[in-house]
Every structure is written in C-alpha cells, then in structure tokens.
Motif scaffolding. Structure first.
Motif, PDB file in Angstrom:
ATOM      1  N   PHE A  62      37.982  39.099  39.481  1.00  0.00           N
ATOM      2  CA  PHE A  62      37.772  40.548  39.493  1.00  0.00           C
ATOM      3  C   PHE A  62      38.529  41.179  40.659  1.00  0.00           C
ATOM      4  CE2 PHE A  62      34.015  38.515  37.705  1.00  0.00           C
ATOM      5  CZ  PHE A  62      33.932  39.153  36.476  1.00  0.00           C
ATOM      6  N   ALA A 120      26.996  39.116  41.663  1.00  0.00           N
ATOM      7  CA  ALA A 120      28.232  39.829  41.306  1.00  0.00           C
ATOM      8  C   ALA A 120      28.106  40.375  39.884  1.00  0.00           C
ATOM      9  CB  ALA A 120      29.412  38.881  41.383  1.00  0.00           C
ATOM     10  N   ILE A 121      28.612  41.578  39.682  1.00  0.00           N
ATOM     11  CA  ILE A 121      28.598  42.172  38.335  1.00  0.00           C
ATOM     12  C   ILE A 121      29.757  41.566  37.557  1.00  0.00           C
ATOM     13  CG2 ILE A 121      28.782  44.313  37.001  1.00  0.00           C
ATOM     14  CD1 ILE A 121      27.751  45.790  39.497  1.00  0.00           C
ATOM     15  N   VAL A 122      29.431  40.828  36.496  1.00  0.00           N
ATOM     16  CA  VAL A 122      30.493  40.170  35.736  1.00  0.00           C
ATOM     17  C   VAL A 122      30.715  40.804  34.364  1.00  0.00           C
ATOM     18  CG1 VAL A 122      30.335  37.983  36.961  1.00  0.00           C
ATOM     19  CG2 VAL A 122      28.906  38.339  34.965  1.00  0.00           C
ATOM     20  N   CYS A 139      28.161  47.074  30.146  1.00  0.00           N
ATOM     21  CA  CYS A 139      28.120  47.611  28.780  1.00  0.00           C
ATOM     22  C   CYS A 139      29.270  48.606  28.625  1.00  0.00           C
ATOM     23  CB  CYS A 139      26.779  48.303  28.538  1.00  0.00           C
ATOM     24  SG  CYS A 139      26.764  49.315  27.054  1.00  0.00           S
ATOM     25  N   GLU A 197      26.537  28.247  39.010  1.00  0.00           N
ATOM     26  CA  GLU A 197      27.655  28.486  38.084  1.00  0.00           C
ATOM     27  C   GLU A 197      27.180  28.453  36.633  1.00  0.00           C
ATOM     28  OE1 GLU A 197      31.966  27.834  39.609  1.00  0.00           O
ATOM     29  OE2 GLU A 197      31.038  25.904  39.158  1.00  0.00           O
ATOM     30  N   PHE A 198      27.938  29.109  35.784  1.00  0.00           N
ATOM     31  CA  PHE A 198      27.720  29.153  34.335  1.00  0.00           C
ATOM     32  C   PHE A 198      26.400  29.836  33.955  1.00  0.00           C
ATOM     33  CE2 PHE A 198      29.499  24.648  35.023  1.00  0.00           C
ATOM     34  CZ  PHE A 198      30.777  25.136  35.264  1.00  0.00           C
ATOM     35  N   GLN A 199      25.863  30.656  34.841  1.00  0.00           N
ATOM     36  CA  GLN A 199      24.566  31.285  34.577  1.00  0.00           C
ATOM     37  C   GLN A 199      24.632  32.771  34.938  1.00  0.00           C
ATOM     38  OE1 GLN A 199      21.092  30.192  37.126  1.00  0.00           O
ATOM     39  NE2 GLN A 199      20.352  29.195  35.273  1.00  0.00           N
ATOM     40  N   THR A 200      24.166  33.613  34.025  1.00  0.00           N
ATOM     41  CA  THR A 200      24.096  35.057  34.322  1.00  0.00           C
ATOM     42  C   THR A 200      22.747  35.589  33.862  1.00  0.00           C
ATOM     43  OG1 THR A 200      25.010  35.664  32.163  1.00  0.00           O
ATOM     44  CG2 THR A 200      26.583  35.488  33.989  1.00  0.00           C
ATOM     45  N   ARG A 215      37.850  40.564  44.357  1.00  0.00           N
ATOM     46  CA  ARG A 215      36.537  41.057  44.800  1.00  0.00           C
ATOM     47  C   ARG A 215      35.491  39.955  44.606  1.00  0.00           C
ATOM     48  NH1 ARG A 215      35.601  46.519  41.253  1.00  0.00           N
ATOM     49  NH2 ARG A 215      36.106  48.085  42.811  1.00  0.00           N
ATOM     50  N   ASN A 216      35.655  39.245  43.486  1.00  0.00           N
ATOM     51  CA  ASN A 216      34.718  38.201  43.130  1.00  0.00           C
ATOM     52  C   ASN A 216      35.358  37.281  42.099  1.00  0.00           C
ATOM     53  OD1 ASN A 216      32.002  37.591  43.985  1.00  0.00           O
ATOM     54  ND2 ASN A 216      31.553  39.767  43.647  1.00  0.00           N
ATOM     55  N   PHE A 231      34.103  34.283  38.996  1.00  0.00           N
ATOM     56  CA  PHE A 231      32.938  33.747  38.305  1.00  0.00           C
ATOM     57  C   PHE A 231      33.381  32.844  37.169  1.00  0.00           C
ATOM     58  CE2 PHE A 231      29.638  34.259  34.915  1.00  0.00           C
ATOM     59  CZ  PHE A 231      28.648  33.533  35.564  1.00  0.00           C
ATOM     60  N   ARG A 232      32.603  31.789  36.936  1.00  0.00           N
ATOM     61  CA  ARG A 232      32.872  30.906  35.800  1.00  0.00           C
ATOM     62  C   ARG A 232      31.706  30.997  34.821  1.00  0.00           C
ATOM     63  NH1 ARG A 232      34.366  25.141  37.739  1.00  0.00           N
ATOM     64  NH2 ARG A 232      35.030  24.943  35.587  1.00  0.00           N
ATOM     65  N   PRO A 233      31.868  31.740  33.725  1.00  0.00           N
ATOM     66  CA  PRO A 233      30.766  31.862  32.754  1.00  0.00           C
ATOM     67  C   PRO A 233      30.499  30.560  32.022  1.00  0.00           C
ATOM     68  CG  PRO A 233      32.727  32.996  31.940  1.00  0.00           C
ATOM     69  CD  PRO A 233      33.037  32.549  33.331  1.00  0.00           C
ATOM     70  N   ASP A 234      31.517  29.722  31.924  1.00  0.00           N
ATOM     71  CA  ASP A 234      31.358  28.390  31.323  1.00  0.00           C
ATOM     72  C   ASP A 234      32.406  27.481  31.960  1.00  0.00           C
ATOM     73  OD1 ASP A 234      33.863  28.427  29.604  1.00  0.00           O
ATOM     74  OD2 ASP A 234      32.837  30.201  28.829  1.00  0.00           O
ATOM     75  N   LYS A 250      32.711  46.225  37.820  1.00  0.00           N
ATOM     76  CA  LYS A 250      32.893  44.772  37.638  1.00  0.00           C
ATOM     77  C   LYS A 250      33.466  44.142  38.889  1.00  0.00           C
ATOM     78  CE  LYS A 250      33.535  43.938  32.744  1.00  0.00           C
ATOM     79  NZ  LYS A 250      34.483  43.459  31.730  1.00  0.00           N
ATOM     80  N   GLY A 251      32.855  43.048  39.293  1.00  0.00           N
ATOM     81  CA  GLY A 251      33.339  42.343  40.479  1.00  0.00           C
ATOM     82  C   GLY A 251      32.622  42.767  41.744  1.00  0.00           C
ATOM     83  N   LEU A 252      31.964  43.932  41.714  1.00  0.00           N
ATOM     84  CA  LEU A 252      31.191  44.346  42.886  1.00  0.00           C
ATOM     85  C   LEU A 252      29.853  43.615  42.875  1.00  0.00           C
ATOM     86  CD1 LEU A 252      31.893  48.193  42.790  1.00  0.00           C
ATOM     87  CD2 LEU A 252      32.909  46.509  44.323  1.00  0.00           C
ATOM     88  N   THR A 253      29.141  43.697  43.981  1.00  0.00           N
ATOM     89  CA  THR A 253      27.854  42.992  44.064  1.00  0.00           C
ATOM     90  C   THR A 253      26.718  43.991  43.903  1.00  0.00           C
ATOM     91  OG1 THR A 253      28.838  41.345  45.498  1.00  0.00           O
ATOM     92  CG2 THR A 253      26.433  41.490  45.522  1.00  0.00           C
ATOM     93  N   ALA A 261      26.069  37.602  37.973  1.00  0.00           N
ATOM     94  CA  ALA A 261      26.311  36.163  38.152  1.00  0.00           C
ATOM     95  C   ALA A 261      25.165  35.580  38.958  1.00  0.00           C
ATOM     96  CB  ALA A 261      27.627  35.951  38.881  1.00  0.00           C
ATOM     97  N   SER A 262      24.738  34.422  38.516  1.00  0.00           N
ATOM     98  CA  SER A 262      23.665  33.717  39.220  1.00  0.00           C
ATOM     99  C   SER A 262      24.233  33.026  40.465  1.00  0.00           C
ATOM    100  CB  SER A 262      23.069  32.686  38.269  1.00  0.00           C
ATOM    101  OG  SER A 262      22.211  31.810  38.946  1.00  0.00           O
ATOM    102  N   ASP A 315      34.202  50.298  36.248  1.00  0.00           N
ATOM    103  CA  ASP A 315      34.935  49.708  37.370  1.00  0.00           C
ATOM    104  C   ASP A 315      34.000  49.059  38.409  1.00  0.00           C
ATOM    105  OD1 ASP A 315      33.977  52.084  38.273  1.00  0.00           O
ATOM    106  OD2 ASP A 315      35.934  53.008  38.633  1.00  0.00           O
TER     107      ASP A 315
END
Lengths: 185, 154
Positions: free
Chosen positions: A90, B58-60, B63, B77-80, A77-78, A80-83, B97-100, B73-74, B95
């Motif tokens: 996902f 994207a929801i990464v 809670c 990269e490496f930014q949220t 779906r997506n 991402f690289r948090p670091d 996670k991964g959706l926008t 996700a920004s 669930d």
C-alpha cells in the motif's frame, strides 16, 4: 414595510444565499442515491502487469524483492499477505496486489472525482464540526424558503388558489409514498 | 452591498479553512482503553461473541461502493477482520487503504450456510468489482466481524 413585502424580501435574499448549497446538495444527492451502481466519490482504476515471480520466502525479503521488481523506491505505508501466495503493498498514490508464484500484479489507483468528491463530503457532512452548523443553518433556510414561498403571490395563483393544490400535492407525495412503502412494498 | 459581499466571503473562507482541516476521526469517540488483538478474537470467537472490543490494524480493504466497511489486517498473517458500520453512519474513504485504523464495536459471530455465502459473495463481488466463483464455497462457515460506530485512522 407590510408583512408580504417582508416575506418576499426574505424569500428573495435567502433564495440567493441558498443557490450555491442547493446545487451542492442537489448534485450530490443524485450521485449518492445511486451508490449501489457506482462509487460517487472515487474513481477506482485497476490495471494489470506482470513481473518476474517472487522467489523469496522471508516476509521482509518478499517485500524487498517485490519492490525491486516493481521498480518502486518509495517505502510502502503498509504491507499485508492475505494468503501465502499474495502480497499487498500500500502506497499513498496506489496499491499493488502481487500473485507471488506467477508475478501477476493488479495495480489499483483510487482518485477522488473532481468537484463531486468535495460536494459529497459536504453533503454527507464528513467534516463535521463547523460544517454541521452551516448545514443546519442551510436546512432552516430551506424551511423558511418553503414557507415564505407560499405567500409570495396573492390571488388565483397564490396559496388560496393554485398554490393550495400544488402545496397539497407536494405534501401528499411523501405521505402516499410512505404508506405504499409500509403496506405494499 | 459590497461590504455585505466581503463579509460573506470572509465567513465562507473561515468555513472552508475549518472544513479543510484533516479529520481522521470517524463516527463516535473511542471509549475503551484496552486494545484487543485480532488474533485473540479468532482464537476465542465464542467468548468474544457479543463483546465490545477495540482493535487496531492496517486497512487492507475498503467497501468500494459505500465505504461502509473496512477490513483490518490481523497481528497474524493471512488473517483479517471486517469492521462494518451502518450505511451512511461512517463513509470510509477509498484512499484509507494502507493506513492504520483503531476501531471500536461489538464482535458478531454468525454461521453462514452455503446459500448465504454465495449470496454474500456475489454481493461483495459486485461491490468490489471482483470475480466470484460459487464453486469455491464448501460447507457452512463461521463469519466473525465487528459492528461499530467509532474509528480513528492515522
């Protein structure tokens, strides 16, 4: 039909109608009260596995190599690289968090808890729309149940006797708690 | 009585159909037309502090306990950025996670001391079921988040 007979019929029939929703709201109420200790709607399972370290440098190549080493053919779906050292992938049925230099993978599955998930959705009014109407009607029904309940019996066990003491205690409970909460806690 | 039961059953089925329709809108309606890049907020945190924005990403993270925040996700990269709602106002599903998500709210920029970061980190670790090492906290940190009440997830 005199007023007491009407009162009792109302209390009885609204009571029957309210059984299902009362169980839903009651069970879900206990579940969400303890939300600090658990997730009442989802069971989250995390498992570990190890794959060969990911060598690619380009983002698209990293994703392709990771999917290949995980044996996943499905499109994510997506991603991402948090670091710089982590890749998250996902999917509809689970997510992967991959430590690229070591190949350590955390696989996460979030599954709705059977029945409890649906109960919590209704209790928290997630669907909104039509469910708001149902929940409002149910709330009014509970008020009617409480009021008619006071007048079901007459005499010593009715509202002029034992019922008065118990009703008073029930009203005092939230009042006393709130005073305690405001000034003592 | 049988007719009454059938009528009740029909109403219940109608309600169930209404309920089961997929709802992807959470909380209030989105009102802003312009979408702000998350990276722009980080580039000019002070000028965005207190401003109402609409962002998309994207929801990464979600809670795990209360569904009361999501991390988006920004565009870099490496930014949220975290989108936080008051407890119970919106409950984001795990669930998602991964959706926008497109969310709207007010940017808040705060300086967290080391002690605040440790307290916050321990609380988050409990919520997310992840380990937290207080030794990783080094000096004060600027925390940027969006506090809001409107989201759309697709």
């Amino acid at each position: 039909m005199n007023w007491r007979r009407l009162n009792n019929v109302l209390h009885r029939d609204i009571g029957y109608l309210a059984v299902g929703l009362t169980v839903v709201y009651g069970v879900s109420g206990v579940a969400v009260n303890h939300v600090r200790d658990w997730n009442p709607s989802y069971r989250v399972q995390k498992t570990m596995m190890t794959i060969e370290p990911i060598r690619a440098i380009d983002r698209a190549e990293i994703i392709r190599e990771a999917r290949e080493k995980l044996g996943v053919t499905q499109e994510p779906r997506n991603a991402f690289r948090p670091d710089p050292e982590t890749l998250q992938l996902f999917f509809r049925d689970g997510n992967y968090s991959i430590d690229l230099p070591t190949g350590q993978v955390i696989i996460e599955h979030a599954r709705p808890r059977p029945v409890l998930f649906e109960m919590n959705q209704m209790h928290l009014n997630t669907p909104k729309r039509l469910w708001t109407v149902v929940a409002d009607v149910y709330a009014v029904g509970l008020i009617v149940l409480a009021i008619t309940g006071m007048f079901v019996l007459k005499g010593k066990t009715g509202i002029t006797g034992r019922g008065a003491w118990l009703t008073g205690a029930g009203v005092l409970l939230p009042v006393v708690y709130w005073v305690f909460h405001l000034y003592m806690e | 009585m049988r007719r009454m039961f059938v009528a009740t059953a029909i109403v219940m089925i109608g309600v169930a159909v209404g309920v089961s329709a997929a709802v992807k809108k959470y909380g209030k309606d989105l009102t802003l037309k312009e979408t702000t890049k998350i990276s722009d907020i980080y580039a000019k945190t002070e000028s965005f502090n207190g401003k109402r924005v609409k962002v998309r990403g994207a929801i990464v993270e979600v809670c795990e306990m209360k569904g009361c925040w999501i991390a988006l996700a920004s565009d870099q990269e490496f930014q949220t950025i975290r989108f936080k709602v008051d407890d119970g106002v919106i409950v984001f599903p795990m669930d998602a996670k991964g959706l926008t998500a497109t969310v709207e709210g007010v940017v808040t920029v705060t300086e967290e001391t080391e002690a605040q970061q440790i307290e916050h980190g321990q609380m988050m670790a409990k919520e997310m079921g992840k380990p937290f090492d207080p030794k990783t906290v080094k000096g004060p940190k600027t925390v940027v988040m969006i506090k809001g009440e409107a989201a759309e997830v697709q």
